[in-house]
Scaffold this motif. Structure first.
Motif, PDB file in Angstrom:
ATOM      1  N   GLY A  70       0.814  -1.205   0.000  1.00 54.38           N
ATOM      2  CA  GLY A  70       0.000   0.000   0.000  1.00 54.38           C
ATOM      3  C   GLY A  70       0.850   1.258   0.000  1.00 54.38           C
ATOM      4  N   CYS A  71       0.404   2.275  -0.721  1.00 54.71           N
ATOM      5  CA  CYS A  71       1.086   3.580  -0.784  1.00 54.71           C
ATOM      6  C   CYS A  71       2.435   3.493  -1.474  1.00 54.71           C
ATOM      7  CB  CYS A  71       1.256   4.177   0.619  1.00 54.71           C
ATOM      8  SG  CYS A  71      -0.257   4.220   1.591  1.00 54.71           S
ATOM      9  N   ILE A  72       2.609   2.471  -2.325  1.00 56.27           N
ATOM     10  CA  ILE A  72       3.854   2.287  -3.071  1.00 56.27           C
ATOM     11  C   ILE A  72       3.492   2.119  -4.543  1.00 56.27           C
ATOM     12  CG2 ILE A  72       5.928   0.895  -3.378  1.00 56.27           C
ATOM     13  CD1 ILE A  72       5.558  -0.082  -0.492  1.00 56.27           C
ATOM     14  N   GLY A  73       3.932   3.040  -5.386  1.00 54.06           N
ATOM     15  CA  GLY A  73       3.593   2.950  -6.801  1.00 54.06           C
ATOM     16  C   GLY A  73       3.773   4.272  -7.513  1.00 54.06           C
ATOM     17  N   THR A  74       2.878   4.549  -8.470  1.00 58.70           N
ATOM     18  CA  THR A  74       3.048   5.716  -9.343  1.00 58.70           C
ATOM     19  C   THR A  74       2.004   6.802  -9.117  1.00 58.70           C
ATOM     20  OG1 THR A  74       1.731   4.609 -11.051  1.00 58.70           O
ATOM     21  CG2 THR A  74       4.122   4.305 -11.142  1.00 58.70           C
ATOM     22  N   PRO A  92       7.913   2.306 -10.145  1.00 60.19           N
ATOM     23  CA  PRO A  92       7.026   1.713 -11.149  1.00 60.19           C
ATOM     24  C   PRO A  92       6.189   0.595 -10.535  1.00 60.19           C
ATOM     25  CG  PRO A  92       9.231   1.999 -12.051  1.00 60.19           C
ATOM     26  CD  PRO A  92       9.331   2.301 -10.588  1.00 60.19           C
ATOM     27  N   ASN A  93       4.986   0.418 -11.052  1.00 57.69           N
ATOM     28  CA  ASN A  93       4.093  -0.607 -10.521  1.00 57.69           C
ATOM     29  C   ASN A  93       4.656  -2.020 -10.667  1.00 57.69           C
ATOM     30  OD1 ASN A  93       1.907   1.105  -9.650  1.00 57.69           O
ATOM     31  ND2 ASN A  93       1.474   1.468 -11.821  1.00 57.69           N
ATOM     32  N   LEU A 149      -2.342 -17.960  -8.647  1.00 60.41           N
ATOM     33  CA  LEU A 149      -2.244 -16.618  -8.082  1.00 60.41           C
ATOM     34  C   LEU A 149      -3.606 -15.942  -8.110  1.00 60.41           C
ATOM     35  CD1 LEU A 149       0.986 -15.268  -9.886  1.00 60.41           C
ATOM     36  CD2 LEU A 149       0.812 -16.794  -7.899  1.00 60.41           C
ATOM     37  N   LEU A 150      -3.891 -15.171  -7.044  1.00 61.00           N
ATOM     38  CA  LEU A 150      -5.136 -14.417  -6.936  1.00 61.00           C
ATOM     39  C   LEU A 150      -4.802 -12.988  -6.545  1.00 61.00           C
ATOM     40  CD1 LEU A 150      -7.016 -17.064  -4.767  1.00 61.00           C
ATOM     41  CD2 LEU A 150      -7.278 -16.756  -7.233  1.00 61.00           C
ATOM     42  N   MET A 151      -5.178 -12.023  -7.388  1.00 64.80           N
ATOM     43  CA  MET A 151      -4.847 -10.625  -7.122  1.00 64.80           C
ATOM     44  C   MET A 151      -6.084  -9.813  -6.782  1.00 64.80           C
ATOM     45  SD  MET A 151      -2.726  -7.726  -9.304  1.00 64.80           S
ATOM     46  CE  MET A 151      -3.440  -8.098 -10.887  1.00 64.80           C
ATOM     47  N   ALA A 152      -5.949  -8.969  -5.753  1.00 69.37           N
ATOM     48  CA  ALA A 152      -6.931  -7.930  -5.454  1.00 69.37           C
ATOM     49  C   ALA A 152      -6.251  -6.601  -5.752  1.00 69.37           C
ATOM     50  CB  ALA A 152      -7.368  -8.003  -3.994  1.00 69.37           C
ATOM     51  N   ASN A 153      -6.702  -5.931  -6.806  1.00 68.79           N
ATOM     52  CA  ASN A 153      -6.054  -4.719  -7.313  1.00 68.79           C
ATOM     53  C   ASN A 153      -6.925  -3.498  -7.001  1.00 68.79           C
ATOM     54  OD1 ASN A 153      -4.888  -2.683  -8.892  1.00 68.79           O
ATOM     55  ND2 ASN A 153      -5.826  -3.448 -10.779  1.00 68.79           N
ATOM     56  N   PHE A 154      -6.415  -2.622  -6.151  1.00 69.55           N
ATOM     57  CA  PHE A 154      -7.159  -1.417  -5.765  1.00 69.55           C
ATOM     58  C   PHE A 154      -6.642  -0.161  -6.470  1.00 69.55           C
ATOM     59  CE2 PHE A 154      -7.301  -4.474  -2.303  1.00 69.55           C
ATOM     60  CZ  PHE A 154      -8.660  -4.545  -2.042  1.00 69.55           C
ATOM     61  N   SER A 155      -5.710  -0.348  -7.413  1.00 70.00           N
ATOM     62  CA  SER A 155      -5.058   0.797  -8.051  1.00 70.00           C
ATOM     63  C   SER A 155      -5.681   1.188  -9.384  1.00 70.00           C
ATOM     64  CB  SER A 155      -3.564   0.488  -8.263  1.00 70.00           C
ATOM     65  OG  SER A 155      -2.938   0.195  -7.040  1.00 70.00           O
ATOM     66  N   GLY A 156      -6.662   0.419  -9.849  1.00 69.34           N
ATOM     67  CA  GLY A 156      -7.298   0.713 -11.134  1.00 69.34           C
ATOM     68  C   GLY A 156      -6.981  -0.336 -12.171  1.00 69.34           C
ATOM     69  N   ASP A 157      -7.945  -0.618 -13.034  1.00 68.62           N
ATOM     70  CA  ASP A 157      -7.802  -1.677 -14.029  1.00 68.62           C
ATOM     71  C   ASP A 157      -6.649  -1.422 -14.994  1.00 68.62           C
ATOM     72  OD1 ASP A 157      -8.833  -4.171 -14.829  1.00 68.62           O
ATOM     73  OD2 ASP A 157      -9.793  -3.244 -16.568  1.00 68.62           O
ATOM     74  N   ASP A 158      -6.274  -0.165 -15.180  1.00 67.92           N
ATOM     75  CA  ASP A 158      -5.238   0.158 -16.161  1.00 67.92           C
ATOM     76  C   ASP A 158      -3.842  -0.294 -15.733  1.00 67.92           C
ATOM     77  OD1 ASP A 158      -5.545   2.087 -14.119  1.00 67.92           O
ATOM     78  OD2 ASP A 158      -4.413   3.567 -15.262  1.00 67.92           O
ATOM     79  N   VAL A 159      -3.647  -0.649 -14.459  1.00 67.60           N
ATOM     80  CA  VAL A 159      -2.315  -1.091 -14.012  1.00 67.60           C
ATOM     81  C   VAL A 159      -2.241  -2.609 -13.851  1.00 67.60           C
ATOM     82  CG1 VAL A 159      -1.890   1.112 -12.859  1.00 67.60           C
ATOM     83  CG2 VAL A 159      -2.777  -0.819 -11.544  1.00 67.60           C
ATOM     84  N   THR A 180      -1.908  -5.019 -15.988  1.00 71.18           N
ATOM     85  CA  THR A 180      -0.823  -5.606 -16.782  1.00 71.18           C
ATOM     86  C   THR A 180       0.542  -5.304 -16.166  1.00 71.18           C
ATOM     87  OG1 THR A 180      -2.128  -5.424 -18.813  1.00 71.18           O
ATOM     88  CG2 THR A 180       0.249  -5.703 -19.067  1.00 71.18           C
ATOM     89  N   GLU A 181       0.712  -4.106 -15.611  1.00 73.10           N
ATOM     90  CA  GLU A 181       1.984  -3.760 -14.976  1.00 73.10           C
ATOM     91  C   GLU A 181       2.237  -4.631 -13.753  1.00 73.10           C
ATOM     92  OE1 GLU A 181       2.198   0.495 -14.308  1.00 73.10           O
ATOM     93  OE2 GLU A 181       1.059   0.832 -16.149  1.00 73.10           O
ATOM     94  N   TYR A 182       1.209  -4.850 -12.963  1.00 76.53           N
ATOM     95  CA  TYR A 182       1.354  -5.747 -11.818  1.00 76.53           C
ATOM     96  C   TYR A 182       1.680  -7.167 -12.277  1.00 76.53           C
ATOM     97  CZ  TYR A 182      -0.495  -2.353  -8.406  1.00 76.53           C
ATOM     98  OH  TYR A 182      -0.683  -1.277  -7.571  1.00 76.53           O
ATOM     99  N   GLU A 183       0.992  -7.611 -13.309  1.00 79.48           N
ATOM    100  CA  GLU A 183       1.221  -8.966 -13.821  1.00 79.48           C
ATOM    101  C   GLU A 183       2.668  -9.148 -14.274  1.00 79.48           C
ATOM    102  OE1 GLU A 183      -0.873 -12.156 -16.891  1.00 79.48           O
ATOM    103  OE2 GLU A 183      -1.345 -10.022 -17.035  1.00 79.48           O
ATOM    104  N   GLN A 184       3.227  -8.135 -14.927  1.00 82.18           N
ATOM    105  CA  GLN A 184       4.615  -8.219 -15.373  1.00 82.18           C
ATOM    106  C   GLN A 184       5.576  -8.324 -14.194  1.00 82.18           C
ATOM    107  OE1 GLN A 184       5.720  -8.649 -18.538  1.00 82.18           O
ATOM    108  NE2 GLN A 184       3.515  -8.832 -18.939  1.00 82.18           N
ATOM    109  N   GLY A 185       5.274  -7.620 -13.120  1.00 82.22           N
ATOM    110  CA  GLY A 185       6.108  -7.720 -11.921  1.00 82.22           C
ATOM    111  C   GLY A 185       6.059  -9.105 -11.303  1.00 82.22           C
TER     112      GLY A 185
END
Length: 226
Positions: free
Chosen positions: A18-22, A31-32, A57-67, A69-74
């Protein structure tokens, strides 16, 4: 196991950021993909601690749908370091409201592959406690995921134990007992498991120290005053 649990034969681990990103109001600006990498890394280490390897893997993404793919790459980067394909990923993104700060949570399901055996082992701290921007600025002080995984696969490392916000000292006690310490900051947060505790076969200790690129410190046994 440390923080992972076993449910119906599967090992479940989780980590979040949390509170770490762009986003403008994030406290740590990175970077995400980097945020996701360290989130995945911590959850993977919890799996390895339990003797398991992730299969879902199961992700809960609160940063918006547009990121997403960036999370997935990480996440993929973390598995690629170990020479593994990333397991299937599913989850959900918060799209009704825009958050002011970044937040992501990653849950892993894994299957047991390693047995923990700490007989005839030496005990070490690999890496140093780092948190926030220090993580980004000191990559050479971070226990490397690929080296730890390779050590488990070839049997040189018999058990691993991640560390986190409670500090290395607390985790040493949980890992091996109260009568040990190490020449490292024992109370500072280790962030996303920048330092990892390991049990190493005594016959392989010298090879182990050669194979680790992060700083390595052996546990010190405290004297008994009684």
């Amino acid at each position: 196991m440390r923080n992972a649990i076993e449910v119906n034969g599967l090992v479940v681990s989780i980590d979040n950021s949390g509170c770490i990103g762009t986003k403008e109001h994030d406290i740590v600006q990175v970077p995400n993909e980097i945020t996701a990498y360290f989130t995945a890394r911590t959850a993977i280490l919890e799996q390895l601690c339990a003797g398991a390897v992730p299969v879902q893997l199961l992700m809960a993404n609160f940063s918006g749908d547009d990121v997403w793919t960036e999370y997935e790459q990480g996440f993929k980067k973390a598995f690629s370091e170990m020479g593994l394909e990333m397991p299937p990923l599913m989850g959900s993104s918060e799209t009704n409201f825009q958050s002011l700060q970044s937040a992501v949570s990653l849950t892993m399901l894994g299957k047991k592959q390693f047995e923990r055996n700490m007989i005839n082992c030496g005990f070490y701290v690999v890496g140093e406690p780092l948190v926030g921007n220090d993580v980004i600025e000191n990559p050479h002080k971070i226990a490397q995921l690929d080296e730890l995984y390779e050590g488990l696969v070839n049997g040189m490392i018999q058990a691993i134990w991640p560390t986190g916000s409670k500090g290395i000292g607390v985790e040493i006690t949980r890992f091996i007992g109260e009568n040990y310490t190490a020449d490292v900051d024992l109370t500072g947060s280790a962030g996303p498991s920048c330092a990892v505790l390991v049990a190493v076969k005594r016959a392989h200790e010298e090879m182990f120290k050669t194979n680790m690129t992060a700083p390595v410190r052996k546990f010190i046994k405290l004297k008994n005053d009684c």
